[in-house]
Design a protein around this motif. Structure first.
Motif, PDB file in Angstrom:
ATOM      1  N   LEU A  34       0.828  -1.208   0.000  1.00  0.00           N
ATOM      2  CA  LEU A  34       0.000   0.000   0.000  1.00  0.00           C
ATOM      3  C   LEU A  34       0.859   1.254   0.000  1.00  0.00           C
ATOM      4  O   LEU A  34       0.552   2.234  -0.685  1.00  0.00           O
ATOM      5  N   ASP A  35       1.948   1.238   0.745  1.00  0.00           N
ATOM      6  CA  ASP A  35       2.839   2.391   0.780  1.00  0.00           C
ATOM      7  C   ASP A  35       3.424   2.658  -0.599  1.00  0.00           C
ATOM      8  O   ASP A  35       3.510   3.812  -1.040  1.00  0.00           O
ATOM      9  N   LEU A  38       0.819   4.281  -2.740  1.00  0.00           N
ATOM     10  CA  LEU A  38       0.547   5.655  -2.334  1.00  0.00           C
ATOM     11  C   LEU A  38       1.693   6.592  -2.707  1.00  0.00           C
ATOM     12  O   LEU A  38       1.502   7.802  -2.837  1.00  0.00           O
ATOM     13  N   THR A  62      -5.574   0.081   4.819  1.00  0.00           N
ATOM     14  CA  THR A  62      -5.468   1.213   3.895  1.00  0.00           C
ATOM     15  C   THR A  62      -6.049   2.495   4.481  1.00  0.00           C
ATOM     16  O   THR A  62      -7.113   2.484   5.096  1.00  0.00           O
ATOM     17  N   SER A  64      -7.008   4.871   2.558  1.00  0.00           N
ATOM     18  CA  SER A  64      -7.937   5.328   1.527  1.00  0.00           C
ATOM     19  C   SER A  64      -8.441   4.128   0.746  1.00  0.00           C
ATOM     20  O   SER A  64      -7.652   3.384   0.148  1.00  0.00           O
ATOM     21  N   VAL A  67      -7.443   3.437  -3.112  1.00  0.00           N
ATOM     22  CA  VAL A  67      -6.202   2.824  -3.578  1.00  0.00           C
ATOM     23  C   VAL A  67      -6.380   1.324  -3.817  1.00  0.00           C
ATOM     24  O   VAL A  67      -5.646   0.726  -4.615  1.00  0.00           O
ATOM     25  N   LEU A 202       0.414   4.380   7.855  1.00  0.00           N
ATOM     26  CA  LEU A 202       0.149   4.813   6.486  1.00  0.00           C
ATOM     27  C   LEU A 202      -0.630   6.121   6.452  1.00  0.00           C
ATOM     28  O   LEU A 202      -0.399   6.966   5.585  1.00  0.00           O
ATOM     29  N   HIS A 206       0.790   9.416   4.529  1.00  0.00           N
ATOM     30  CA  HIS A 206       0.071   9.884   3.349  1.00  0.00           C
ATOM     31  C   HIS A 206      -1.201  10.620   3.759  1.00  0.00           C
ATOM     32  O   HIS A 206      -2.317  10.201   3.413  1.00  0.00           O
ATOM     33  N   VAL A 209      -4.383  11.593   1.334  1.00  0.00           N
ATOM     34  CA  VAL A 209      -5.352  10.660   0.763  1.00  0.00           C
ATOM     35  C   VAL A 209      -6.216   9.992   1.825  1.00  0.00           C
ATOM     36  O   VAL A 209      -7.020   9.120   1.509  1.00  0.00           O
TER      37      VAL A 209
END
Length: 224
Positions: A34-35, A38, A62, A64, A67, A202, A206, A209
């Motif tokens: 996921l990183d 992103l 996550t 978001s 994604v 995360l 980020h 998002v």
């Protein structure tokens, strides 16, 4: 709740990365994927084994939900299906691919249904194919192993880097030849590496998002 500096995660450069974790590090694989998504545009192509690509951990981690639309998962149910999916990856990878993910690469090749010798032969073919794809497409390829033994020794030979993720009293620690996580102690407690913990990391990394219902914080004493 206690706010802390967002921990760094190791970068996944083009080439093959082997992620080694213990059973207590639930969510580390999904968090790195996921990183990467992103940080980069593009999609993840995921050939799943042993249930690592199930919806529950990905949706829990996550920051978001949008994604997740960029993660394309193919699932096999036999070693022959898994081998075929790997062989057919050429048609799935493109300039739009941000990462290829193949967790528990050896899982299917430990099946008792395989004739003697086919485990090594089939896994060797899969390993060679992955190495070819990594060189051709120049993208990050993230692998994990179910068991580290003589059967999986050739996989270490093709890995450009090996990252070890272990649990510490302060949270996850990633280490490789070129990378080591700094320790992020909290004042009055320990950090429990649950799926919610990875989600907090995360969200901190980020913030642009983050969905409205996600808290960009990491807990103390394992409480959320």
């Amino acid at each position: 709740m206690m706010r802390q500096t967002s921990p760094e995660l190791p970068s996944l450069d083009p080439g093959i990365t082997l992620l080694e974790t213990d059973e207590r590090m639930t969510g580390s694989l999904q968090s790195l994927v996921l990183d990467q998504l992103l940080l980069e545009q593009g999609s993840a192509i995921w050939v799943d084994a042993h249930g690592h690509g199930t919806t529950q951990p990905l949706t829990q981690i996550t920051p978001s939900m949008r994604v997740l639309d960029r993660i394309h998962i193919a699932r096999a149910f036999t070693p022959w299906q898994h081998q075929r999916l790997v062989q057919e990856l050429t048609g799935e990878l493109s300039d739009e691919t941000a990462i290829a993910v193949l967790p528990a690469l050896d899982w299917f090749y430990r099946s008792e249904d395989l004739p003697r010798g086919d485990d090594e032969r089939m896994l060797s073919a899969v390993t060679e194919r992955i190495n070819e794809l990594a060189e051709r497409f120049e993208i990050p390829v993230l692998l994990t192993l179910q068991t580290d033994d003589t059967l999986t020794a050739p996989i270490h030979d093709i890995a450009d880097q090996t990252i070890r993720c272990e649990r510490t009293q302060f949270g996850p620690r990633f280490a490789s030849e070129e990378y080591e996580t700094l320790v992020y102690p909290l004042e009055n407690g320990l950090v429990q590496t649950t799926l919610a913990y990875w989600k907090g990391i995360l969200a901190n990394r980020h913030p642009a998002v983050v969905d409205a219902d996600v808290s960009p914080e990491v807990s103390a004493n394992g409480a959320y």
